[in-house]
Design an enzyme around this catalytic site. Sequence first.
Site, PDB file in Angstrom:
ATOM      1  CB  CYS A 116      -0.944   0.010   1.194  1.00 31.23           C
ATOM      2  SG  CYS A 116      -2.006  -1.429   1.221  1.00 31.23           S
ATOM      3  CG  HIS A 251      -3.318   3.150   2.217  1.00 26.06           C
ATOM      4  ND1 HIS A 251      -3.847   2.825   0.989  1.00 26.06           N
ATOM      5  CD2 HIS A 251      -3.349   2.007   2.958  1.00 26.06           C
ATOM      6  CE1 HIS A 251      -4.186   1.552   0.985  1.00 26.06           C
ATOM      7  NE2 HIS A 251      -3.899   1.035   2.175  1.00 26.06           N
ATOM      8  CG  ASN A 281      -6.831  -1.131   1.039  1.00 25.92           C
ATOM      9  OD1 ASN A 281      -6.108  -0.644   0.175  1.00 25.92           O
ATOM     10  ND2 ASN A 281      -6.347  -1.716   2.125  1.00 25.92           N
TER      11      ASN A 281
END
Length: 328
Positions: A116, A251, A281
């Site tokens: 990520c 994020h 996500n």
Amino acid sequence: MPYKHVKIAGTGSYLPDRVVTNDDLAVKLDTNDEWIFSHTGIRQRRIADDSQSPVDMAFEASQKALAEAGMEPDELGMILLSTCTGDYNYLPSSACLLQHRLGANNAGAFDLLAACSGFVYCLEMARCWAVCNQKPVLIVANEMLSRITDWESRETCILFGDGAAAVILTPSRENGLLYSYLGADGENSRLLYVDGGSRLARGREPIAPSYVQMQGRTTFSIAVRALEQVVLKILKDNKLQIEDIAHIIPHQANMRILETLAKRLNIPIERLHANIDRVANTSSASIPILLDELKEQGKLKPNDLILTVAFGGGLTYGGNLIRWQPES
Ligand code: ACO
């Protein structure tokens, strides 16, 4: 005189057309919209069609970024692609597949794996390369997590979505990337992983599919601490207050993580940009997708300071301090 700095010259993003809501997931899984939304802030995610490959998404996002930069693919010096979901297992890299699709005949190309945090890592790597070589770099964060998600695991499949975003970084007189901070914590690598890989000896029989495995609770608390530490370090090292930052782009892992982060930073949750309710996500694509959305909405003004902050498998963490369309 060679340019000492870089700036963002174009952005673009791509989300697959198919929308999968929490209610859609609840048809096959023992879950419901109320649980998912209250624990994650997610209402829906975009999931690629079976006929699409990850590099198809990267291609769409890249073309938009190139068009905005007014650049032809053969002007690129390097393609840097962040992904956990390459079209192939390691060989060839997705960056090389994209280089061929774009016709970027003068560019080197390689993949970067920092989960990520991949986009914040790519920005800094691209800055170094672009300044050393005085050529533009195409960064693409490209994630088709639906392909490594166990759709029978309600603990993980609710969290992820597919998407891609691209950024063109060009050498520049003006300073458009002021600072980056990158870190890693390999000791906690088993909190978040996809099994398989070359550490295991293989026979000739086919191997079972590998899916994302995650210890959610522990990951949650480490993520909050890491994100806070990154924000505070970026502010301190640049002698800034949080009020000086026009846009904080974190994020998008879980809205509860962002709410806890906002409390710890003593700022209203509205200061943290979020689109997790719509896209879930998307790993390293989440920050540049949000950056591109904010640009499209006209929310980014020349000279605005933008702070990105990410956390992901590896473990990895980091952030960037960007000056949007810097004026000299
Ligand atoms: N629907 C209904 N119930 C569920 C679901 C679901 N989808 N998922 C779990 N539950 C149940 C569990 O079975 C458990 O039941 P029990 O109490 O009867 O045993 C209960 O809900 C609580 O489960 P927890 O896992 O403790 O739930 P938690 O509140 O921790 O939320 C979550 C889970 C959303 C995964 C959270 O821990 C989280 O977001 N963690 C961080 C994830 C993350 O940030 N990952 C890093 C990025 S990913 C990347 O890098 C690729």
